[in-house]
Design a protein around this motif. Structure first.
Motif, PDB file in Angstrom:
ATOM      1  N   TYR A 248       0.831  -1.205   0.000  1.00 20.56           N
ATOM      2  CA  TYR A 248       0.000   0.000   0.000  1.00 20.56           C
ATOM      3  C   TYR A 248       0.868   1.259   0.000  1.00 20.56           C
ATOM      4  CZ  TYR A 248      -4.335  -2.608   0.831  1.00 20.56           C
ATOM      5  OH  TYR A 248      -5.414  -3.440   0.711  1.00 20.56           O
ATOM      6  N   SER A 249       2.082   1.150  -0.499  1.00 20.79           N
ATOM      7  CA  SER A 249       2.999   2.283  -0.546  1.00 20.79           C
ATOM      8  C   SER A 249       2.788   3.067  -1.833  1.00 20.79           C
ATOM      9  CB  SER A 249       4.451   1.789  -0.472  1.00 20.79           C
ATOM     10  OG  SER A 249       5.348   2.845  -0.719  1.00 20.79           O
ATOM     11  N   ARG A 250       2.435   4.329  -1.695  1.00 20.60           N
ATOM     12  CA  ARG A 250       2.217   5.158  -2.868  1.00 20.60           C
ATOM     13  C   ARG A 250       3.536   5.470  -3.571  1.00 20.60           C
ATOM     14  NH1 ARG A 250      -1.287   9.346   0.620  1.00 20.60           N
ATOM     15  NH2 ARG A 250       0.450   8.814   2.008  1.00 20.60           N
ATOM     16  N   GLY A 251       4.586   5.661  -2.800  1.00 19.08           N
ATOM     17  CA  GLY A 251       5.894   5.897  -3.399  1.00 19.08           C
ATOM     18  C   GLY A 251       6.377   4.693  -4.193  1.00 19.08           C
ATOM     19  N   ILE A 356      15.416  10.623   0.877  1.00 17.88           N
ATOM     20  CA  ILE A 356      16.865  10.451   0.939  1.00 17.88           C
ATOM     21  C   ILE A 356      17.577  11.778   0.693  1.00 17.88           C
ATOM     22  CG2 ILE A 356      16.857   8.009   0.312  1.00 17.88           C
ATOM     23  CD1 ILE A 356      17.409   8.791  -2.575  1.00 17.88           C
ATOM     24  N   TYR A 357      16.987  12.646  -0.099  1.00 19.17           N
ATOM     25  CA  TYR A 357      17.629  13.916  -0.447  1.00 19.17           C
ATOM     26  C   TYR A 357      17.551  14.912   0.711  1.00 19.17           C
ATOM     27  CZ  TYR A 357      16.731  11.597  -4.884  1.00 19.17           C
ATOM     28  OH  TYR A 357      16.650  10.656  -5.882  1.00 19.17           O
ATOM     29  N   PHE A 413      15.223   3.398  -6.968  1.00 16.49           N
ATOM     30  CA  PHE A 413      15.670   3.947  -5.675  1.00 16.49           C
ATOM     31  C   PHE A 413      15.610   5.465  -5.675  1.00 16.49           C
ATOM     32  CE2 PHE A 413      19.253   5.490  -2.997  1.00 16.49           C
ATOM     33  CZ  PHE A 413      18.748   5.095  -1.763  1.00 16.49           C
ATOM     34  N   PHE A 414      16.039   6.096  -6.770  1.00 20.34           N
ATOM     35  CA  PHE A 414      16.028   7.558  -6.834  1.00 20.34           C
ATOM     36  C   PHE A 414      14.605   8.112  -6.755  1.00 20.34           C
ATOM     37  CE2 PHE A 414      20.095   7.206  -9.595  1.00 20.34           C
ATOM     38  CZ  PHE A 414      20.861   7.074  -8.443  1.00 20.34           C
ATOM     39  N   VAL A 415      13.651   7.413  -7.389  1.00 16.91           N
ATOM     40  CA  VAL A 415      12.263   7.886  -7.387  1.00 16.91           C
ATOM     41  C   VAL A 415      11.581   7.541  -6.064  1.00 16.91           C
ATOM     42  CG1 VAL A 415      10.000   7.639  -8.472  1.00 16.91           C
ATOM     43  CG2 VAL A 415      12.059   7.758  -9.890  1.00 16.91           C
ATOM     44  N   GLY A 416      11.607   6.260  -5.680  1.00 21.39           N
ATOM     45  CA  GLY A 416      10.962   5.860  -4.433  1.00 21.39           C
ATOM     46  C   GLY A 416      11.638   6.447  -3.219  1.00 21.39           C
ATOM     47  N   GLY A 417      12.962   6.622  -3.284  1.00 21.57           N
ATOM     48  CA  GLY A 417      13.687   7.178  -2.150  1.00 21.57           C
ATOM     49  C   GLY A 417      13.377   8.633  -1.894  1.00 21.57           C
ATOM     50  N   LEU A 422      15.919   6.529   3.497  1.00 19.86           N
ATOM     51  CA  LEU A 422      16.754   5.357   3.236  1.00 19.86           C
ATOM     52  C   LEU A 422      18.090   5.750   2.603  1.00 19.86           C
ATOM     53  CD1 LEU A 422      14.225   2.689   1.891  1.00 19.86           C
ATOM     54  CD2 LEU A 422      15.495   2.634   4.038  1.00 19.86           C
ATOM     55  N   ALA A 423      18.634   6.891   3.013  1.00 22.53           N
ATOM     56  CA  ALA A 423      19.889   7.348   2.433  1.00 22.53           C
ATOM     57  C   ALA A 423      21.047   6.407   2.734  1.00 22.53           C
ATOM     58  CB  ALA A 423      20.222   8.751   2.947  1.00 22.53           C
ATOM     59  N   TYR A 424      20.939   5.642   3.830  1.00 22.63           N
ATOM     60  CA  TYR A 424      22.038   4.764   4.227  1.00 22.63           C
ATOM     61  C   TYR A 424      21.670   3.289   4.080  1.00 22.63           C
ATOM     62  CZ  TYR A 424      22.531   9.312   6.388  1.00 22.63           C
ATOM     63  OH  TYR A 424      22.554  10.669   6.593  1.00 22.63           O
ATOM     64  N   PHE A 425      20.604   3.015   3.365  1.00 17.84           N
ATOM     65  CA  PHE A 425      20.213   1.643   3.074  1.00 17.84           C
ATOM     66  C   PHE A 425      21.347   0.979   2.310  1.00 17.84           C
ATOM     67  CE2 PHE A 425      17.275  -1.152   0.317  1.00 17.84           C
ATOM     68  CZ  PHE A 425      17.398  -2.221   1.202  1.00 17.84           C
TER      69      PHE A 425
END
Length: 469
Positions: A248-251, A356-357, A413-417, A422-425
C-alpha cells in the motif's frame, strides 16, 4: 515518531515475517530458547568461515545475506541478538590480511566519492546538534560503507560479481516472493511489512527494496536458457511486483510505474516484455481490493493527507536547518521536538525526513548532499560506459545487460527514495560496488584484447609460399 505510528497500525495489517500472525500479533514471546531457524542460521555462518579464509569474496556474500535478509531475525532465540555481522566482518578482514593475493583499495572516482562522503559525515558528527546519537549512527553507517569498500576490493571476476548479485537478489527476493504468495492468498486485504529492526521494517521501505530487486531478477532471467529457470524468473518478478503493491505504498507504486517504463525501454525484446507487462499488470491490479485504489488515489489529495503534509513539514525543517548550517547540517539524529521547534513550519508535527535527499541535506548540509548525489551520478556513468563498451564484444554482453538493469534498479531507488528515509540503506551501495567492479572488469578485458591485437599486428609475418618460388 514515524516508526511508533507504523507499529500502532500493525493491528490491522500483516507483516511479511513469521514473527507475527496474520492479525499482527506475536505468535510467541521473543527469546524463548532457540528453534531450528536459530540453529540453521548459526550452522550456515560457522560453516562459511573456512570458505571465507579460502576466498574472501564469500565473506562479502555472507555479509550481504546477514545484513540485508537478516535471517537471524526470523528466529526466536539467541540468534536474534548474536553479532553474526561482526563475526563475518572480522573473519573477512582476517582472510584479506592472510590472503596470498594482494588486495588494494580501488582508486576509482566513485570509491573516492564514497570515501569523501564518509569523511564528511564524520565532520558533520563533530558539529552535530546531538553528538551522542549522531556518533552512534555514524558507527552504523561506517560499517555499511566500510564493508562496501571491502566488497569492492575482493570483487574482480565475473564469477565474483555474480556471487554478490545473487546474494542481493536472494536476500530481497525472499521477501518479495513470500509477500506475493501471501497477497494472492489474502486477496491483497493486508499490508506487507519487512523484518523487525531492519532498514526495510516498514511497509514503504520493504516495498522499495522489493521494487529495486525486480530488474536484477530480470537480468538473471535473461542469462539462462533453461526453461524452468526462466519460468521461475518470470514468476518471481510478478510476485515481487505484487508484493510491492500490497505494501500500500504510494511511493513504491510510483517507482514501479517509472521503473517499468524504463525497464521496457532497456529490454532487448520490447515486444515480448511489453506483452508480459500488458498481461501481468491488469491481473495484479484485479487482485487488489478497493482500499488499495483509494490509498493510491489519495496522492491527488495530498493536502488533506496527514502523512503527506507531515513529510512536507519535515522537508521544510531540513531545508531551513541546512540554510542556517549549510556546510555540516545538523548531523545524525535531528528528528526531535527541539529541532522541529526551531526549524519546522509546524513544530508539533515531528516526522523523520521521509526523503533520501532531504535526509542527507538536513543531516550533512549542502556539501553532504552534493557528495551523495555525486556517488549516484558516477555510478550511473559507470553503467553507461559499460553499456557502450561491452555491447560491442560478444563475451561482454552480459556486462552491458547487467549495467542496464542496475540503472533501472537505481532509478527505482532515486524515485521511491524521494519519499523515504533510506539514504544509508545498504543495497544501493552494493549496487555501486557491482557497477564499479563490472566497469573495472570490462576495462581490463578490453585493454587485454587491445594489447593482444597490437602484439599480433607487430609480430613478423611469415613469407608466403609464392614469394619463395
Amino acid at each position: 515518531m514515524c516508526r511508533a505510528s507504523c507499529r500502532k497500525s500493525r493491528a490491522n495489517t500483516v507483516i511479511a515475517s513469521p514473527n507475527w500472525n496474520r492479525h499482527g500479533t506475536p505468535i510467541r514471546n521473543k527469546g524463548e530458547g532457540a528453534d531450528m531457524r536459530d540453529i540453521l542460521v548459526t550452522l550456515i555462518v560457522l560453516a562459511s568461515i573456512p570458505y571465507i579464509f579460502k576466498q574472501p569474496i564469500w565473506g562479502g556474500v555472507m555479509w550481504i545475506w546477514i545484513s540485508v535478509m537478516n535471517p537471524h531475525a526470523q528466529g526466536w532465540g539467541f540468534a536474534r541478538t548474536f553479532p553474526f555481522a561482526a563475526l563475518i566482518a572480522c573473519v573477512t578482514l582476517a582472510a584479506i590480511l592472510m590472503s596470498k593475493e594482494r588486495q588494494r583499495f580501488p582508486t576509482m572516482p566513485v570509491s573516492i566519492a564514497m570515501l569523501a562522503f564518509l569523511g564528511w559525515m564524520g565532520l558533520s558528527t563533530l558539529f552535530a546538534i546531538h553528538p551522542d546519537g549522531a556518533t552512534e549512527q555514524l558507527i552504523k553507517v561506517t560499517k555499511i560503507l566500510g564493508m562496501s569498500f571491502v566488497l569492492l576490493m575482493v570483487t574482480k571476476s565475473r564469477r565474483q560479481i555474480m556471487l554478490v548479485l545473487w546474494a542481493v537478489v536472494f536476500s530481497l527476493g525472499f521477501y518479495g516472493v513470500k509477500g506475493g504468495i501471501f497477497t494472492i492468498r489474502s486477496g491483497g486485504s493486508f499490508r506487507i511489512w519487512g523484518p523487525e529492526g531492519t532498514f526495510i521494517e516498514g511497509n514503504n521501505e520493504i516495498a522499495l527494496a522489493i521494487v529495486m530487486v525486480i530488474p536484477l531478477i530480470y537480468f538473471l532471467y535473461t542469462q539462462t536458457e533453461n526453461k524452468w529457470w526462466r519460468y521461475a524468473g518470470q514468476a518471481a518478478m510478478c510476485l515481487c511486483a505484487l508484493s510491492a503493491l500490497a505494501s500500500y505504498s504510494r511511493g513504491a507504486a510510483l517507482a514501479i510505474g517509472v521503473m517499468g517504463a524504463f525497464l521496457w525501454f532497456k529490454s532487448h525484446n520490447r515486444l515480448t516484455f511489453g506483452l508480459l507487462l500488458g498481461f501481468a499488470v491488469p491481473l495484479m491490479l484485479m487482485i487488489m481490493p478497493g482500499e488499495w485504489f483509494d490509498r493510491i488515489n489519495s496522492i491527488n489529495d495530498y493536502k488533506e493527507d496527514g502523512s503527506a503534509m507531515g513529510r512536507i513539514n519535515a522537508w521544510n525543517m531540513t531545508f531551513n536547518l541546512a540554510k542556517e548550517r549549510p556546510l555540516f547540517g545538523g548531523g545524525f539524529d535531528i528528528y526531535d521536538p527541539g529541532v522541529f521547534l526551531l526549524y519546522a513550519p509546524n513544530p508539533l508535527d515531528v516526522h523523520a525526513a521521509h526523503s533520501i535527499y532531504f535526509q542527507v541535506l538536513g543531516e550533512h548540509g549542502f556539501v553532504g548532499l552534493l557528495l551523495f548525489a555525486l556517488i549516484g551520478f558516477l555510478t550511473w556513468r559507470n553503467c553507461g560506459w559499460v553499456v557502450r563498451q561491452a555491447k560491442r564484444v560478444e563475451e561482454l554482453r552480459w556486462a552491458a545487460s547487467l549495467a542496464s538493469m542496475i540503472q533501472v534498479s537505481l532509478l527505482g531507488f532515486f524515485v521511491g527514495g524521494a519519499f523515504l528515509s533510506l539514504a544509508y540503506f545498504d543495497v544501493p551501495y552494493y549496487l555501486v560496488v557491482i557497477a564499479a567492479a563490472t566497469r573495472r572488469l570490462v576495462s581490463r578485458t578490453l585493454r587485454t584484447r587491445a594489447e593482444e591485437a597490437r602484439a599480433a599486428a607487430s609480430a613478423p609475418q611469415p613469407f608466403a609460399e609464392s614469394a619463395l618460388s
